[in-house]
Write an enzyme that holds these catalytic residues in place. Structure first.
Site, PDB file in Angstrom:
ATOM      1  N   SER A 148      16.207   6.505 -26.332  1.00  0.00           N
ATOM      2  CA  SER A 148      17.110   6.020 -27.374  1.00  0.00           C
ATOM      3  C   SER A 148      16.836   6.534 -28.784  1.00  0.00           C
ATOM      4  CB  SER A 148      17.074   4.483 -27.393  1.00  0.00           C
ATOM      5  OG  SER A 148      15.743   4.049 -27.514  1.00  0.00           O
ATOM      6  N   TYR A 168      -6.050  11.616 -34.865  1.00  0.00           N
ATOM      7  CA  TYR A 168      -5.142  11.908 -33.752  1.00  0.00           C
ATOM      8  C   TYR A 168      -5.895  12.485 -32.547  1.00  0.00           C
ATOM      9  CZ  TYR A 168      -0.797  12.147 -31.368  1.00  0.00           C
ATOM     10  OH  TYR A 168       0.189  11.902 -30.444  1.00  0.00           O
TER      11      TYR A 168
HETATM   12  P1  NAD Z   1      10.130   7.000 -30.718  1.00  0.00           P
HETATM   13  O1  NAD Z   1       9.494   5.791 -31.303  1.00  0.00           O
HETATM   14  O2  NAD Z   1      11.205   7.669 -31.495  1.00  0.00           O
HETATM   15  O3  NAD Z   1      10.745   6.675 -29.256  1.00  0.00           O
HETATM   16  C1  NAD Z   1      10.134   5.816 -28.352  1.00  0.00           C
HETATM   17  C2  NAD Z   1      11.090   5.502 -27.216  1.00  0.00           C
HETATM   18  O4  NAD Z   1      10.375   4.662 -26.277  1.00  0.00           O
HETATM   19  C3  NAD Z   1      12.354   4.714 -27.615  1.00  0.00           C
HETATM   20  O5  NAD Z   1      13.448   5.144 -26.831  1.00  0.00           O
HETATM   21  C4  NAD Z   1      11.990   3.272 -27.227  1.00  0.00           C
HETATM   22  O6  NAD Z   1      13.111   2.426 -26.938  1.00  0.00           O
HETATM   23  C5  NAD Z   1      11.188   3.532 -25.981  1.00  0.00           C
HETATM   24  N1  NAD Z   1      10.302   2.421 -25.592  1.00  0.00           N
HETATM   25  C6  NAD Z   1       9.236   1.919 -26.266  1.00  0.00           C
HETATM   26  N2  NAD Z   1       8.681   0.914 -25.550  1.00  0.00           N
HETATM   27  C7  NAD Z   1       9.400   0.801 -24.409  1.00  0.00           C
HETATM   28  C8  NAD Z   1       9.310  -0.031 -23.256  1.00  0.00           C
HETATM   29  N3  NAD Z   1       8.359  -0.943 -23.119  1.00  0.00           N
HETATM   30  N4  NAD Z   1      10.250   0.114 -22.283  1.00  0.00           N
HETATM   31  C9  NAD Z   1      11.244   1.044 -22.393  1.00  0.00           C
HETATM   32  N5  NAD Z   1      11.350   1.873 -23.446  1.00  0.00           N
HETATM   33  C10 NAD Z   1      10.440   1.750 -24.435  1.00  0.00           C
HETATM   34  O7  NAD Z   1       8.923   8.003 -30.395  1.00  0.00           O
HETATM   35  P2  NAD Z   1       8.759   9.595 -30.392  1.00  0.00           P
HETATM   36  O8  NAD Z   1       8.041   9.990 -31.630  1.00  0.00           O
HETATM   37  O9  NAD Z   1      10.001  10.281 -29.992  1.00  0.00           O
HETATM   38  O10 NAD Z   1       7.678   9.731 -29.226  1.00  0.00           O
HETATM   39  C11 NAD Z   1       7.988  10.074 -27.900  1.00  0.00           C
HETATM   40  C12 NAD Z   1       6.835  10.874 -27.311  1.00  0.00           C
HETATM   41  O11 NAD Z   1       6.691  12.101 -28.058  1.00  0.00           O
HETATM   42  C13 NAD Z   1       5.466  10.167 -27.405  1.00  0.00           C
HETATM   43  O12 NAD Z   1       4.721  10.463 -26.254  1.00  0.00           O
HETATM   44  C14 NAD Z   1       4.827  10.827 -28.613  1.00  0.00           C
HETATM   45  O13 NAD Z   1       3.429  10.746 -28.602  1.00  0.00           O
HETATM   46  C15 NAD Z   1       5.345  12.243 -28.443  1.00  0.00           C
HETATM   47  N6  NAD Z   1       5.250  13.092 -29.652  1.00  0.00           N
HETATM   48  C16 NAD Z   1       5.733  12.638 -30.863  1.00  0.00           C
HETATM   49  C17 NAD Z   1       5.590  13.449 -31.984  1.00  0.00           C
HETATM   50  C18 NAD Z   1       6.077  13.008 -33.337  1.00  0.00           C
HETATM   51  O14 NAD Z   1       5.665  13.594 -34.344  1.00  0.00           O
HETATM   52  N7  NAD Z   1       6.938  12.037 -33.418  1.00  0.00           N
HETATM   53  C19 NAD Z   1       5.020  14.739 -31.868  1.00  0.00           C
HETATM   54  C20 NAD Z   1       4.603  15.176 -30.620  1.00  0.00           C
HETATM   55  C21 NAD Z   1       4.701  14.341 -29.518  1.00  0.00           C
END
Ligand code: NAD
Length: 395
Positions: free
Chosen positions: A49, A234
């Site tokens: 989402s 990190y």
């Molecule tokens: P985000 O917070 O934008 O998205 C998290 C998603 O997880 C949302 O869709 C939320 O509804 C869902 N979610 C959370 N708890 C939940 C649950 N209990 N049940 C169902 N859905 C649930 O996060 P993001 O930054 O897009 O992170 C996603 C992945 O990418 C993570 O593994 C993160 O470590 C990785 N990542 C992020 C970055 C960054 O800079 N943002 C960089 C590299 C990797």
């Protein structure tokens, strides 16, 4: 309701439905402009989402024409409160997908639970038969273990010794020194239980058991590495331990998926403003500096550019793409380019409250942060009354 941003710490407690819809539309437009590619057919996105998961769903749909099921945990609006941004994003995503006759259904609930896994499998069996791509993009502060009901909480702390460093309060524009005490063994274990690969493996095992994995199945999860200046918080901190576990899980899953001629891959993505990353100390200041330098060089990307590149140029290609020595795909390559990192290392000591706007793109950071919640989106009248109750078609 007139909806304005309400910031509490590193979160915004309101979201704007029209702003979210417009931001989703912009991501869709980007993907369409990049052109269609031969990609996945039936896709499950867990964490679909916001952030990287939403971008993954958009690229699969509008880039490859895939059918998608999205799982997430978001709040619907009531009389007094707006829905969460991920709710509005998904409402808009489904509208746009359905307008173009793409299959898109969503499941809102705790992805860590057995009940949501079962609901997802039932929907796959009913509508898709099998899935050929599963993207695991959860970011959560806690997890209730589905067998023991134990609650695990993740923390963002260094390991072994305290960390003293600079961080920013992006809304106030204040650079401050922070000291973070090292995590206890229990905190490390809990963070790994939430953000490691345990639940990803549970999903894959359950989907395999229920016979809904297609031949050639690919599953992806996302990681971050970053520069040495963020290592203590990190890569070498509690979240880094969880990501090590995620990588080990990828190797185990990869072996298990061989019988489907499948693969499990970790992609290392760029640091970007998302709800998850804004909670990490130090990282927002690093991102502000990174944005400035990458924008100047013309290599800046958001989630949508990153994931389009991942699926189109790195996964659905005829030649085996380059991997790092741990077997990961590195779409953080522009971030980690030596000239970019050298500039960051040189400028970092000079960043202070006084020099923040001159040396970093703190404005760009703030803008992206507001946009996560549908604010600061050009063309939206934030003084106008809007209906906060927006339904997601498939829910
Ligand atoms: P985000 O917070 O934008 O998205 C998290 C998603 O997880 C949302 O869709 C939320 O509804 C869902 N979610 C959370 N708890 C939940 C649950 N209990 N049940 C169902 N859905 C649930 O996060 P993001 O930054 O897009 O992170 C996603 C992945 O990418 C993570 O593994 C993160 O470590 C990785 N990542 C992020 C970055 C960054 O800079 N943002 C960089 C590299 C990797």
């Amino acid at each position: 309701m007139i909806i304005q941003p309400k910031i509490r710490g590193f979160i915004c407690t309101t979201a704007h439905p029209l702003g979210c819809a417009k931001a989703v539309a912009a991501q869709i437009r980007y993907v369409k402009n990049q052109g269609h590619f031969q990609g996945p057919k039936n896709v499950l996105v867990i964490g679909a989402s916001t952030g990287y998961g939403l971008a993954s769903r958009i690229v699969a749909t509008f880039g490859a024409g895939a059918k998608t099921i999205g799982v997430f945990f978001e709040k619907e609006a009531d009389e007094k409160r707006t829905a969460s941004a991920g709710w509005y994003n998904t409402a808009a995503f489904e509208e746009y997908a359905h307008q173009e006759n793409y299959y898109a259904k969503s499941i809102n609930g705790d992805a860590f639970s057995h009940a949501i896994k079962q609901k997802t499998v039932d929907l796959i069996k009913q509508d898709l038969g099998k899935v050929d791509l599963i993207i695991y993009s959860l970011a959560s502060p806690r997890r209730i273990h589905p067998d023991t009901e134990q609650i695990f909480s993740s923390v963002l702390k260094p390991i072994g010794q305290p960390f003293v460093g600079k961080t920013v309060d992006p809304m106030r524009g204040e650079v401050k020194e922070i000291t973070l005490e090292p995590a206890t063994q229990d905190e490390i274990a809990q963070t790994v239980a939430v953000m490691g690969g345990d639940d990803w493996a549970m999903w894959l095992d359950f989907l395999a058991h229920e016979n809904v994995l297609a031949d050639g199945i690919t599953t992806l999860a996302y990681d971050y590495v970053g520069p040495t200046l963020t290592y203590p918080i990190y890569k070498e901190g509690t979240i880094g331990k969880a990501k090590e576990h995620l990588l080990q899980t990828a190797h185990t899953l990869h072996d298990k998926l061989k019988k489907y001629h499948g693969q499990a891959i970790v992609s290392v993505n760029k640091a970007l403003v998302t709800q998850a990353s804004s909670a990490i100390p130090v990282v927002p200041l690093y991102i502000s500096l990174l944005y400035k330098i990458m924008k100047e060089k013309g290599t800046h990307e958001g989630c949508i550019e990153q994931i389009n590149r991942l699926l189109k140029d790195n996964i659905y290609v005829s030649t085996v793409p380059a991997r790092d020595k741990e077997g990961r795909i590195r779409i953080d390559n522009f971030e980690m380019a030596p000239d970019i990192q050298q500039k960051i290392t040189a400028l970092w000591p000079n960043v202070s409250t006084e020099t923040l706007s001159e040396l970093t793109d703190i404005e760009g950071y703030r803008d992206d942060f507001y946009r996560l919640f549908g604010f600061n989106v050009p063309g939206i009248d934030y003084t106008a009354d809007v209906d906060q109750s927006v339904g997601i078609r498939s829910i």
